[in-house]
Design a protein around this motif. Sequence first.
Motif, PDB file in Angstrom:
ATOM      1  N   THR A   1     -35.053 -46.705  28.894  1.00 28.08           N
ATOM      2  CA  THR A   1     -34.706 -47.950  29.451  1.00 28.08           C
ATOM      3  C   THR A   1     -33.248 -47.733  30.415  1.00 28.08           C
ATOM      4  O   THR A   1     -33.202 -48.181  31.530  1.00 28.08           O
ATOM      5  CB  THR A   1     -34.400 -49.026  28.445  1.00 28.08           C
ATOM      6  N   ALA A   2     -32.280 -47.222  29.981  1.00 31.60           N
ATOM      7  CA  ALA A   2     -31.083 -46.769  30.727  1.00 31.60           C
ATOM      8  C   ALA A   2     -31.587 -46.159  31.869  1.00 31.60           C
ATOM      9  O   ALA A   2     -30.998 -46.485  32.967  1.00 31.60           O
ATOM     10  CB  ALA A   2     -30.161 -46.213  29.952  1.00 31.60           C
TER      11      ALA A   2
ATOM     12  N   LEU B   1     -32.505 -46.375  38.259  1.00 30.25           N
ATOM     13  CA  LEU B   1     -33.287 -46.268  39.462  1.00 30.25           C
ATOM     14  C   LEU B   1     -33.504 -47.475  40.489  1.00 30.25           C
ATOM     15  O   LEU B   1     -33.634 -47.399  41.522  1.00 30.25           O
ATOM     16  CB  LEU B   1     -34.674 -46.063  39.071  1.00 30.25           C
ATOM     17  N   MET B   2     -32.795 -48.534  39.752  1.00 29.37           N
ATOM     18  CA  MET B   2     -32.589 -49.862  40.759  1.00 29.37           C
ATOM     19  C   MET B   2     -31.185 -49.674  41.387  1.00 29.37           C
ATOM     20  O   MET B   2     -30.457 -49.901  40.875  1.00 29.37           O
ATOM     21  CB  MET B   2     -32.887 -51.079  39.873  1.00 29.37           C
TER      22      MET B   2
ATOM     23  N   CYS C   1     -25.484 -47.108  33.281  1.00 26.19           N
ATOM     24  CA  CYS C   1     -25.015 -45.712  33.420  1.00 26.19           C
ATOM     25  C   CYS C   1     -25.809 -44.906  32.504  1.00 26.19           C
ATOM     26  O   CYS C   1     -26.259 -45.574  31.639  1.00 26.19           O
ATOM     27  CB  CYS C   1     -23.331 -45.478  33.132  1.00 26.19           C
ATOM     28  N   PRO C   2     -25.794 -43.738  32.558  1.00 24.58           N
ATOM     29  CA  PRO C   2     -26.715 -43.017  31.632  1.00 24.58           C
ATOM     30  C   PRO C   2     -26.053 -42.951  30.079  1.00 24.58           C
ATOM     31  O   PRO C   2     -24.833 -43.022  29.995  1.00 24.58           O
ATOM     32  CB  PRO C   2     -26.772 -41.642  32.216  1.00 24.58           C
ATOM     33  N   VAL C   3     -26.942 -42.711  29.350  1.00 28.41           N
ATOM     34  CA  VAL C   3     -26.293 -42.800  27.707  1.00 28.41           C
ATOM     35  C   VAL C   3     -27.004 -41.684  26.829  1.00 28.41           C
ATOM     36  O   VAL C   3     -27.913 -41.095  27.164  1.00 28.41           O
ATOM     37  CB  VAL C   3     -26.866 -44.239  27.052  1.00 28.41           C
TER      38      VAL C   3
END
Length: 349
Positions: A287-288, A293-294, A302-304
């Motif tokens: 989901t992150a 991507l938006m 941010c990535p997790v």
Amino acid sequence: MNRDGAAPTMKGGQFNTDPIAAPNEAATAALSQAEFELFAELGRPRAVEAGQVLFRRGELGTTMFIVASGAIDLDFGDDLVTKRLGPREFFGELGLLIGDHARSADAIVAGAGLLIELRHEEFQRLVDRNPGLVCHFLRRAIMRVVLNEQGLIRRLRRRNQDLEAALDSLYATTHQLNQTEELIRTDELTGLYNRRGLTLRLQESRAIGMPASLGLVLVDCDRFKQVNDDHGHLAGDRVLQAVASILRSVAGPEDVACRLGGDEFCLLVASSNAGDVMRFAEFIVATAQNLMLMPQSPPAMCPVSVGACMVDPRADWNDWYARADEALYQAKRKGGNRVHWQDAALEPV
């Protein structure tokens, strides 16, 4: 009880014993001289000592008492004011008039003296002797009963109002306490449990019985410091709120989502199925990634990195955290933006 009857007044140098009295005086005056003499003639004298109990509240009685000398205290109980009666004042008149009447107060001798007792069976003799005088006494006695009832109704209304006010205050206080408790347990920024809230929730769960098995998902934001440095803390706050929304969306009614501090979160999953816990962890990362991507400026995500494992409900939080933190470390070491499962039976993603 309140004083009743018309008090004698001076008229032409003599006592005026005319029984007629104004309505507002009738319920507060003592017996007139003529009434007192009539009742004393037909009644029985009774010497009393201080502290003597004449009757108790709720007892049935058929006797009216008149204070010839001394003093009597009438205690109505609860928070009602005790009334003190003196010479030529009377009490217990309903027992005389209707017989077997439940007393409404404790009658206790406050000062040694003499009482006049009139029993229910002697009432007809009073009427035969002086019907006009007795009629006037009855009118005043009834008026006093009515005024006493009205006074009681007013007191009950005030008490009800006080009770309603107290309940409103209690409700408001309880609401404030609940809000305070919620603030103590909840992270202000994200609305998730904070570390204290998680600790309290675990204590409550242990008190009522923990699930047989639990999964722990530890979440940490990758490159979160860079978001703060490049776009400011408001942007960083929005990222943290977005991570909290992901955890809130995946958490079931028995699961616990928490912001442990900074950019570190956890999800305690009430499940004995390691595959389910792993799917929760994968969903958070995916989901992150999709939110990233938006295109947004400043970025809303941010990535997790996620570390996941099963934990023993009998162990304490520190043991759980150490195991999940080791899995999170492995996810970070491999570049982040991924899940690592602390169990050789499942291959890390």
